[in-house]
Write an enzyme that holds these catalytic residues in place. Structure first.
Site, PDB file in Angstrom:
ATOM      1  N   ASP A   7      -4.111   0.171  -9.402  1.00 56.07           N
ATOM      2  CA  ASP A   7      -5.518  -0.162  -9.616  1.00 56.07           C
ATOM      3  C   ASP A   7      -5.792  -0.575 -11.054  1.00 56.07           C
ATOM      4  OD1 ASP A   7      -5.778   0.572  -6.993  1.00 56.07           O
ATOM      5  OD2 ASP A   7      -6.654   2.527  -7.416  1.00 56.07           O
TER       6      ASP A   7
ATOM      7  N   SER B  70     -11.407   0.186  -5.521  1.00 57.00           N
ATOM      8  CA  SER B  70     -11.095   0.796  -6.810  1.00 57.00           C
ATOM      9  C   SER B  70     -12.258   0.755  -7.792  1.00 57.00           C
ATOM     10  CB  SER B  70      -9.862   0.155  -7.438  1.00 57.00           C
ATOM     11  OG  SER B  70      -9.337   1.025  -8.412  1.00 57.00           O
ATOM     12  N   SER B  71     -13.391   1.277  -7.349  1.00 58.23           N
ATOM     13  CA  SER B  71     -14.519   1.437  -8.261  1.00 58.23           C
ATOM     14  C   SER B  71     -14.164   2.391  -9.398  1.00 58.23           C
ATOM     15  CB  SER B  71     -15.740   1.961  -7.507  1.00 58.23           C
ATOM     16  OG  SER B  71     -15.454   3.187  -6.847  1.00 58.23           O
TER      17      SER B  71
ATOM     18  N   GLU C  63      -7.037   9.239 -14.475  1.00 61.57           N
ATOM     19  CA  GLU C  63      -7.261   9.473 -13.050  1.00 61.57           C
ATOM     20  C   GLU C  63      -6.378  10.609 -12.518  1.00 61.57           C
ATOM     21  OE1 GLU C  63      -8.392   7.249  -8.996  1.00 61.57           O
ATOM     22  OE2 GLU C  63      -8.723   6.432 -10.992  1.00 61.57           O
TER      23      GLU C  63
ATOM     24  N   SER D  14     -25.458   6.619 -16.128  1.00 62.86           N
ATOM     25  CA  SER D  14     -25.131   5.500 -15.243  1.00 62.86           C
ATOM     26  C   SER D  14     -26.305   5.182 -14.340  1.00 62.86           C
ATOM     27  CB  SER D  14     -23.898   5.837 -14.386  1.00 62.86           C
ATOM     28  OG  SER D  14     -24.250   6.765 -13.377  1.00 62.86           O
TER      29      SER D  14
ATOM     30  N   GLU E 177       0.835  -1.204   0.000  1.00 60.52           N
ATOM     31  CA  GLU E 177       0.000   0.000   0.000  1.00 60.52           C
ATOM     32  C   GLU E 177       0.866   1.249   0.000  1.00 60.52           C
ATOM     33  OE1 GLU E 177      -3.176  -0.269  -1.114  1.00 60.52           O
ATOM     34  OE2 GLU E 177      -3.483  -1.608   0.598  1.00 60.52           O
TER      35      GLU E 177
ATOM     36  N   THR F  45       2.958   2.103  -2.098  1.00 58.83           N
ATOM     37  CA  THR F  45       4.268   1.841  -2.699  1.00 58.83           C
ATOM     38  C   THR F  45       4.274   2.126  -4.193  1.00 58.83           C
ATOM     39  OG1 THR F  45       3.587  -0.468  -2.880  1.00 58.83           O
ATOM     40  CG2 THR F  45       4.996   0.108  -1.015  1.00 58.83           C
TER      41      THR F  45
ATOM     42  N   TYR G 110      -4.285  12.191   0.934  1.00 61.69           N
ATOM     43  CA  TYR G 110      -3.530  11.365   0.005  1.00 61.69           C
ATOM     44  C   TYR G 110      -2.394  12.183  -0.618  1.00 61.69           C
ATOM     45  CZ  TYR G 110      -2.864   7.677  -3.487  1.00 61.69           C
ATOM     46  OH  TYR G 110      -2.345   6.678  -4.260  1.00 61.69           O
TER      47      TYR G 110
END
Length: 386
Positions: free
Chosen positions: A176, A130-131, A164, A69, A35, A37, A228
């Site tokens: 992901d 990871s949607s 992303e 959606s 994680e 990394t 993050y």
């Protein structure tokens, strides 16, 4: 999954009044270990899961794009020529960012038609599974097919990553998208985030009588938030101070020098990444030599490091991990970027219900919302379904 394929066909017809040319899907992922990394050029060991996002798509005869959606009321419309990070916000940035990124990575968007797209999914949103990458990768394989771009999977990983990072604005690594595009049944993907080399590592969970239990705490998180980005900035600052291009270049033997050189917080961030890389390598070795029953202690150590050194856990995740460990899991850890989301527990199959009951009780006792719990298996990566 056949029901979801029917649902996405029906959703497409309801929103756009016609039939889709096809349906493509991509899985969410569980990161077994490794994680924070990935953006430090390190090692990760994710696997694709049997929760997927489905994309029904039809080409148009003009340059217009419409996306809809099952999880939003509005239909977002834009011309291909107008696509940019400044013109699209909200959930539509994930699928539309992929179309934009394909253009940035060499596709001639002036030569392709627009499209209608409808998305449906059973990957929980905000759970650390990871949607977002599942959306990106489903759309990437769909557009790669219908636009006849002939990009390979590794190139599509880069497309999803660019979407992303540069379109959505979330400074994530390639973990992901790699898991979602490269996944294999009953296997994890050992990924070197510096060289992009990948290796399929057999998990052997079924043969060992083990299940992966996902514990979704219901605490939502946003990758684009400050926490993050701050962690990533700390890692970059630590690497610069220590005179290396990335933390991947450091080993556990370098930590004594790092402790003397860095401030306390930056040192803890660096220590997590360096020791987590070592844990990934040890996990791969143990899976090869002894099988999945041998990796529990490494999962436990990973969670402690994420909790204490990287400080991305939350009380609900800590409770989930501790309870699972106390009631039969051979190892447990938070998974994903942190600040909420899910924990995973590696549990003997006959003890799964016992762990679930204990978790229900523990969360109720602490006044937390009931966690959503389900087992997952390692699944194949993105592909065309219909």
């Amino acid at each position: 999954m056949s029901e979801l394929i029917d649902d996405v066909h029906a959703g497409f017809e309801q929103r756009f009044g016609g039939k889709a040319d096809g349906v493509w899907s991509a899985p969410g992922r569980v990161n077994l270990i490794g994680e924070h990394t990935d953006y430090n050029d390190g090692f990760v060991l994710p696997f694709a899961i049997n929760r997927r996002t489905f994309a029904a798509l039809s080409l148009r005869t003009d340059r217009h794009v419409r996306v809809a959606s099952s999880f939003a009321e509005e239909v977002v419309e834009i011309d291909l020529d107008e696509l940019s990070p400044e013109t699209v916000q909200g959930w539509a940035a994930y699928p539309l960012g992929v179309a934009w990124a394909l253009g940035q990575d060499g596709a001639d968007l002036a030569a392709v038609p627009g499209f209608d797209l409808f998305l449906d999914s059973n990957v929980p949103v905000g759970a650390g599974l990871s949607s977002s990458a599942a959306i990106e990768c489903a759309v990437a394989v769909a557009l790669n097919d219908v636009w006849r771009l002939e990009l390979d999977r590794r190139a599509l990983v880069g497309v999803g990553h660019r979407a992303e990072n540069d379109f959505v604005g979330a400074p994530t690594g390639i973990l992901d998208q790699s898991a979602s595009l490269l996944g294999r049944t009953d296997s994890a993907i050992f990924l070197d985030c510096r060289s992009f080399d990948t290796e399929v590592i057999a998990l052997g969970l079924d043969a060992a009588g083990l299940e992966v239990l996902v514990i979704d705490t219901g605490v939502t998180h946003e990758h684009a938030n400050g926490g993050y980005a701050e962690r990533r900035a700390s890692c970059e600052a630590g690497a610069k101070t220590l005179g290396v291009g990335s933390l991947r270049e450091l080993t556990v033997d370098d930590l004594s020098r790092a402790r003397e050189t860095l401030d306390g917080e930056t040192f803890r961030r660096v220590r997590h990444v360096v020791t987590e890389n070592a844990r990934v390598l040890d996990t791969v070795r143990l899976l090869r030599e002894q099988g999945p029953t041998a990796i529990g202690d490494l999962l436990d150590a990973s969670h402690r490091s994420l909790r204490d050194d990287f400080e991305v856990s939350v009380p609900e995740l800590d409770l989930a991990v501790e309870t699972a460990q106390n009631y039969g899991a051979i190892g447990a850890r938070m998974t994903g970027g942190g600040f909420g989301g899910s924990a995973i527990a590696l549990v003997p199959g006959h003890l799964v219900s016992q762990v679930q009951v204990a978790l229900d009780g523990a969360f109720a006792e602490h006044g937390y919302a009931h966690p959503d719990m389900f087992t997952v298996v390692a699944d194949d990566g993105a592909h065309r379904d219909a």
